[in-house]
Write a protein that holds these residues in place. Structure first.
Motif, short mmCIF file in Angstrom:
data_model
loop_
_atom_site.label_atom_id
_atom_site.label_comp_id
_atom_site.label_asym_id
_atom_site.label_seq_id
_atom_site.Cartn_x
_atom_site.Cartn_y
_atom_site.Cartn_z
N LEU A 1 -48.60 -29.55 113.26
CA LEU A 1 -47.76 -29.45 112.07
C LEU A 1 -46.31 -29.77 112.38
CD1 LEU A 1 -49.27 -26.27 110.40
CD2 LEU A 1 -49.54 -28.64 109.69
N LEU A 2 -45.83 -29.33 113.54
CA LEU A 2 -44.46 -29.63 113.94
C LEU A 2 -44.26 -31.14 114.12
CD1 LEU A 2 -41.67 -28.61 114.82
CD2 LEU A 2 -42.59 -28.44 117.13
N ARG A 3 -45.20 -31.80 114.79
CA ARG A 3 -45.12 -33.25 114.95
C ARG A 3 -45.13 -33.95 113.60
NH1 ARG A 3 -48.55 -32.34 119.36
NH2 ARG A 3 -50.36 -32.68 118.05
N HIS A 4 -45.98 -33.46 112.69
CA HIS A 4 -46.07 -34.07 111.37
C HIS A 4 -44.77 -33.89 110.59
CE1 HIS A 4 -48.08 -35.73 107.90
NE2 HIS A 4 -47.73 -34.67 107.17
N LEU A 5 -44.18 -32.70 110.67
CA LEU A 5 -42.92 -32.46 109.98
C LEU A 5 -41.79 -33.31 110.56
CD1 LEU A 5 -42.98 -28.61 109.34
CD2 LEU A 5 -43.14 -30.44 107.66
N LEU A 6 -41.77 -33.45 111.88
CA LEU A 6 -40.76 -34.30 112.50
C LEU A 6 -40.92 -35.76 112.08
CD1 LEU A 6 -40.59 -32.81 116.10
CD2 LEU A 6 -38.85 -32.68 114.31
N LEU A 7 -42.17 -36.21 111.96
CA LEU A 7 -42.44 -37.57 111.52
C LEU A 7 -41.97 -37.76 110.08
CD1 LEU A 7 -44.66 -39.98 112.64
CD2 LEU A 7 -45.54 -39.31 110.42
N LEU A 8 -42.24 -36.78 109.22
CA LEU A 8 -41.78 -36.87 107.83
C LEU A 8 -40.25 -36.85 107.75
CD1 LEU A 8 -44.30 -34.51 106.02
CD2 LEU A 8 -44.22 -37.00 105.95
N ALA A 9 -39.62 -36.00 108.55
CA ALA A 9 -38.15 -35.94 108.55
C ALA A 9 -37.55 -37.25 109.03
CB ALA A 9 -37.69 -34.78 109.42
N ARG A 10 -38.16 -37.85 110.06
CA ARG A 10 -37.66 -39.12 110.56
C ARG A 10 -37.79 -40.21 109.50
NH1 ARG A 10 -40.79 -40.04 115.14
NH2 ARG A 10 -39.46 -38.56 116.20
#
Length: 101
Positions: free
Chosen positions: A72-81
């Motif tokens: 989930l953290l990786r996914h949120l970072l991807l969305l933020a990027r």
């Protein structure tokens, strides 16, 4: 952030500078002296070769809760990027429209 960590890792792995080693008349450092101490011994032991483990496509055990957390953290970072890139592109478009290209 990755570049900074990689640079720090490379600085830690790099052999020490050869400032105190004797130089030849042309200013180069003798090959035998590179990476050795004053008595000719190696300053660090050679690294063992990496252990080759058989590749497993999937784990047999169920995923842990921490796996989901990092996913989930990786996914949120991807969305933020992606959101940041969209905002930057929109800002750049507005600037170019105002300047007149």
């Amino acid at each position: 952030m990755r570049r900074v960590l990689l640079a720090l890792l490379l600085l830690l792995v790099r052999p020490p500078l050869a400032v105190a080693l004797p130089a030849t008349t042309d200013g180069s450092i003798p090959v035998a002296a590179a990476g050795t101490g004053a008595r000719g011994r190696a300053l660090w032991p050679p690294l063992p070769p990496p252990v080759q483990e058989p590749w497993r496509g999937r784990r047999d055990e169920p995923p842990l809760s921490i796996d989901l957390t990092f996913h989930l953290l990786r996914h949120l970072l991807l969305l933020a990027r992606a959101q940041s890139q969209r905002a930057r592109a929109d800002s750049n478009r507005r600037i170019l429209d105002a300047v007149g290209r």
